[in-house]
Design a protein around this motif. Sequence first.
Motif, short mmCIF file in Angstrom:
data_model
loop_
_atom_site.label_atom_id
_atom_site.label_comp_id
_atom_site.label_asym_id
_atom_site.label_seq_id
_atom_site.Cartn_x
_atom_site.Cartn_y
_atom_site.Cartn_z
N GLN A 79 -62.95 7.86 -39.60
CA GLN A 79 -61.79 7.14 -39.05
C GLN A 79 -61.14 7.89 -37.90
OE1 GLN A 79 -58.87 5.15 -41.73
NE2 GLN A 79 -57.36 6.51 -40.76
N ASP A 80 -61.03 9.20 -38.02
CA ASP A 80 -60.33 9.95 -36.97
C ASP A 80 -61.15 10.07 -35.68
OD1 ASP A 80 -62.24 11.72 -37.78
OD2 ASP A 80 -60.86 13.33 -38.36
N GLN A 81 -62.38 9.54 -35.68
CA GLN A 81 -63.19 9.55 -34.45
C GLN A 81 -63.41 8.16 -33.87
OE1 GLN A 81 -66.88 11.76 -34.91
NE2 GLN A 81 -65.91 13.30 -36.21
N GLU A 98 -61.88 7.46 -30.38
CA GLU A 98 -62.55 8.30 -29.38
C GLU A 98 -63.93 7.75 -29.04
OE1 GLU A 98 -63.16 12.23 -30.87
OE2 GLU A 98 -64.76 12.66 -29.46
N THR A 126 -57.06 -2.32 -42.31
CA THR A 126 -56.42 -1.10 -42.81
C THR A 126 -54.95 -1.36 -43.05
OG1 THR A 126 -55.99 1.23 -42.34
CG2 THR A 126 -55.88 -0.27 -40.48
N ASP A 180 -53.23 1.71 -43.37
CA ASP A 180 -52.87 3.10 -43.11
C ASP A 180 -51.89 3.15 -41.93
OD1 ASP A 180 -52.78 5.72 -42.14
OD2 ASP A 180 -54.83 6.16 -42.76
N PHE A 221 -52.87 5.35 -38.96
CA PHE A 221 -53.99 4.80 -38.19
C PHE A 221 -53.52 3.61 -37.36
CE2 PHE A 221 -58.40 2.61 -38.50
CZ PHE A 221 -58.79 3.18 -37.30
N GLN A 229 -51.83 4.76 -34.26
CA GLN A 229 -52.81 5.18 -33.24
C GLN A 229 -53.42 3.97 -32.52
OE1 GLN A 229 -55.65 7.49 -35.47
NE2 GLN A 229 -54.45 9.35 -35.36
N SER A 281 -53.19 2.73 -28.39
CA SER A 281 -54.45 2.87 -27.64
C SER A 281 -54.51 1.89 -26.46
CB SER A 281 -55.65 2.63 -28.55
OG SER A 281 -56.84 2.60 -27.78
#
Length: 481
Positions: free
Chosen positions: A411-413, A416, A428, A430, A433, A436, A440
């Motif tokens: 998830q953290d990638q 990117e 999700t 979260d 998240f 973020q 974006s």
Amino acid sequence: MTTMTALTQIPCIRSGRVYESLDKSELVHHSGGEAVAQMSMANSGLIRRDINKISRSFEILQDVPSAKMLEICKQAGELFMNASLPLGDGAEQSPQDYIESLSSTTGLPYSLVKRNMGKIHEVMTQMPTILGGLTRGLDLTALDGAVAQQGGSLISYYPTAKSLGVVLPSNSPGVNSIWIPAVALRIPVVLKPGREEPWTPLRIIQAFIAAGCPPEAFCFYPTDHEGANVILQSCDSGIIFGDEKTVARYASNPAVQVHGPGWSKILIGADKADQWESFIDVLAASIYENGGRSCVNASCVLTPKHGAEIADALAKRLAEIKPCEVDDENATLCGFANPKFAEYFESTIEEGLNTPGAEDLTARYRNSERKVEKGSSVYMLPTVVHCESFDHPLANREFLFPYASVVEVPQDQMLEKMGPSLVVTAVTEDAAFIKQLLRSPLIERLNLGALPTSRVTWDQPHEGNLFEFLYKRRAIQTVKK
């Protein structure tokens, strides 16, 4: 279809006037190859001369009050959906004629043509909602030459363009919904139809004129690449649909909006990955709806785990979709008007599968080749590829049929890795998240929760804000009385 002893004639429209050219191009049936109609072709010199005189059309259209134009849009939407409308050489086209004609030259089954008819009808009849979304609730009298107030402040807007040129594709009639609000905003449109799909823009134009819109609002030019370039160079603002090369060509031109590949995606959060079976229908619908031909169709699913299981379940579900007769109400696949596109997609996927780390899981279930023929039509069957890495050449591809990759990405990638995406459905809850995702710049349209990527709400802009493309706010102050 229209009963005729001669081929149906598709005219040019020159500021509302029907024009038949000596230069004609034949429209042929997508499967049999027989001629279906003849289109009058406009040369670049004629187009340039007409656009040089479009200021008069602009003035005529600007003199129609916004409230009146909204009434015209609503009436035009009903006529588009239900009425027989002029076509060419005195012929009329019923709604069923339209469905059959469009299907014959593009390969879209009747069911998808009808669905897109409904979409265009909604755009035209719900124009107040659409303009409300584009203008953030602006009092439209501010566009009628008046000084209005909003939140206690004076506001004034002026048009930055006297014409909008649009170079249309043939892949789906729904793309016409993007330019229609320009008419409601009282900016003349100059349209180049797709080579196989003149039917929809011409029917929309005839519906507007029948509803009382000034005919001068419309230019319609079937033309070649040179004519298309003249439209984009000569109009104050332009829209073009195309591939990555087209996007790159106009990237530095602020007067042209480019609607390229969508690369729309579904991101499954770590908090929902174990529940993937509960929203597998949403994933499948995002991939196959509208025959997989829209930029809002998902072409990639990113998940932190269960990638192989999700890909297998999607493959099993989508492999059930088979080519049907065009008049089958359950048909969801489109034949290819140009079989070379199908050949290119097939060779590209096969070449990609030669790179280790990817498997076409639909091959387990479809019991046939990916590219098939039914009757005289060529189809690409739905394809789901499981990729071991987002760096694989098939992980972030988009084709004009139901195709998607499934890739495991932490998830953290995800942000990117994923790159620019027209639509992202993020499954999700979260909060970190979601924050973020909201920050974006890579995401044009964000669906939070298990919503199909193809879900459209009319109060939201799509691929750029057309109002901000055509109008600008000026500073204004007056002497207090």
